[in-house]
Write an enzyme that holds these catalytic residues in place. Sequence first.
Site, mmCIF file in Angstrom:
data_model
loop_
_atom_site.group_PDB
_atom_site.id
_atom_site.type_symbol
_atom_site.label_atom_id
_atom_site.label_comp_id
_atom_site.label_asym_id
_atom_site.label_seq_id
_atom_site.Cartn_x
_atom_site.Cartn_y
_atom_site.Cartn_z
ATOM 1 N N GLY A 68 0.742 -1.641 -0.165
ATOM 2 C CA GLY A 68 -0.080 0.109 -0.047
ATOM 3 C C GLY A 68 0.528 1.361 -0.282
ATOM 4 O O GLY A 68 0.285 2.556 -0.249
ATOM 5 N N PHE A 69 2.110 1.671 0.347
ATOM 6 C CA PHE A 69 2.689 1.928 0.409
ATOM 7 C C PHE A 69 3.622 2.348 -0.984
ATOM 8 O O PHE A 69 3.359 3.535 -1.175
ATOM 9 C CB PHE A 69 3.906 2.023 1.257
ATOM 10 C CG PHE A 69 4.287 3.454 2.251
ATOM 11 C CD1 PHE A 69 4.090 3.628 2.760
ATOM 12 C CD2 PHE A 69 5.632 3.967 1.956
ATOM 13 C CE1 PHE A 69 4.856 5.465 2.987
ATOM 14 C CE2 PHE A 69 6.568 5.637 1.573
ATOM 15 C CZ PHE A 69 6.053 6.461 2.559
ATOM 16 N N ASP A 70 3.805 1.346 -1.140
ATOM 17 C CA ASP A 70 4.489 1.636 -2.606
ATOM 18 C C ASP A 70 3.995 0.850 -3.618
ATOM 19 O O ASP A 70 4.701 -0.651 -4.005
ATOM 20 C CB ASP A 70 5.852 1.618 -2.607
ATOM 21 C CG ASP A 70 6.987 1.192 -3.580
ATOM 22 O OD1 ASP A 70 6.048 2.529 -5.127
ATOM 23 O OD2 ASP A 70 8.307 0.890 -4.132
ATOM 24 N N THR A 91 -1.486 -2.997 -3.093
ATOM 25 C CA THR A 91 -1.946 -3.792 -4.193
ATOM 26 C C THR A 91 -1.856 -3.591 -5.615
ATOM 27 O O THR A 91 -1.807 -2.635 -5.993
ATOM 28 C CB THR A 91 -3.462 -4.783 -3.656
ATOM 29 O OG1 THR A 91 -3.163 -4.754 -2.812
ATOM 30 C CG2 THR A 91 -4.096 -5.347 -4.713
ATOM 31 N N ASN A 116 -8.608 4.701 5.358
ATOM 32 C CA ASN A 116 -8.127 5.395 3.603
ATOM 33 C C ASN A 116 -9.400 4.269 2.788
ATOM 34 O O ASN A 116 -9.768 3.080 3.487
ATOM 35 C CB ASN A 116 -6.619 4.237 3.136
ATOM 36 C CG ASN A 116 -6.880 3.364 2.764
ATOM 37 O OD1 ASN A 116 -7.000 2.183 1.975
ATOM 38 N ND2 ASN A 116 -6.556 2.158 3.504
ATOM 39 N N PHE A 120 -7.758 0.213 -4.780
ATOM 40 C CA PHE A 120 -6.290 -0.967 -5.302
ATOM 41 C C PHE A 120 -6.248 0.275 -6.692
ATOM 42 O O PHE A 120 -6.282 0.029 -8.183
ATOM 43 C CB PHE A 120 -7.551 -1.648 -5.853
ATOM 44 C CG PHE A 120 -7.086 -2.966 -5.360
ATOM 45 C CD1 PHE A 120 -6.574 -3.187 -3.768
ATOM 46 C CD2 PHE A 120 -7.394 -3.914 -5.429
ATOM 47 C CE1 PHE A 120 -6.747 -4.118 -2.918
ATOM 48 C CE2 PHE A 120 -7.823 -5.504 -4.907
ATOM 49 C CZ PHE A 120 -7.389 -5.226 -3.239
ATOM 50 N N SER A 179 -9.035 -6.188 1.627
ATOM 51 C CA SER A 179 -10.036 -5.467 1.597
ATOM 52 C C SER A 179 -10.965 -4.681 1.346
ATOM 53 O O SER A 179 -11.474 -4.738 0.550
ATOM 54 C CB SER A 179 -9.016 -4.416 0.149
ATOM 55 O OG SER A 179 -9.493 -2.924 0.270
ATOM 56 N N GLY A 301 -0.907 -1.623 13.811
ATOM 57 C CA GLY A 301 -0.701 -0.513 15.130
ATOM 58 C C GLY A 301 0.385 -0.687 15.703
ATOM 59 O O GLY A 301 0.558 -1.189 16.471
#
Length: 344
Positions: A68-70, A91, A116, A120, A179, A301
Amino acid sequence: MYKLIIRPILFWFDPEEVHYFTFSFVKFISKIPGVSSIIRSIYEVKDSRLEREVFGIKFKNPVGLAAGFDKDAKLYKELSDFGFGFIEIGTVTPVGQEGNPKKRLFRLKEDQAIINRMGFNNGGVLEAVERLKKNSGVLIGGNIGKNKVTDNEDAVKDYIICFDALYNHVDYFVVNVSSPNTPNLRALQDKEPLTALLQTLQNRNVEKQKTSTQKVKPILLKIAPDLTDEQLLDIIDIVKTTQIAGVIATNTTISREGLQSSNQSETGGLSGKPLTKRSTEVIRFLSEKSNKAFPIIGVGGIHSADDAIEKLNAGASLVQLYTGFIYEGPALIKAINKKVLGQL
């Protein structure tokens, strides 16, 4: 420095715009000779005692970056310089898609959380493949999903397309059916469709290995924290039946229990500090009820070294960061690795 100066400035601006700006900035400074080496010297913890072999892969340390970050594999090399032991891209979907309408990313500062509903958004699997062809030495996970327009009945085709495209360019796969931001996606977590999907991918895995010099690629399942105990027992059965390599616990939650921020009413998946306890509970349940039958990557978390240790003690073999990385900065990676060494 990050929490005192950089984060307050970044948090003045829209979170999605900050994300793209940060990517461009890190990419830019990493091209300056010597900068990557300086970053590694500050954040990387080099110690052979941090190494661990999980599902047949040797990880240099147990701290990874969650998917999700990259998403599009644009920054995996630069991110690895901050001390991550592995980077999970995606993803990704077969065809690029815009995702859900903006605004779709929200900070909940009072709760140290993020909501968020990205949906996708990505450039498509082939775009990621082109970037991954340049990889030299970064351990990569490939998180795969289905396009929004693909019906659940045809979802397996999308996962196969992504699996085939990424096969020679990632070290392990993650099947994302958890998701909350793609309509009906979580229905694929039900026992029958999930077993069929994972078995098809595992069969494909064995087929491809026969014509490759590589070993069978580990396939992991990423699950939601909102599953009941009965559903978690089903997950254990499915892992054993399909013989996939393990589980990532957990994805974002649709729960809003105990939140204080005014953004709590936004729809989407909640990540960050409010998820700490539940994700650890899921890890412990899976580990104990399965008698540690398969590896678990713990995520959800982790905002401190103690949070990471708690997940490792609950049964996780590795951990991943996302929201904690945003709130605490890259020093968190180093702190976790040092804490792991201190526990030895």
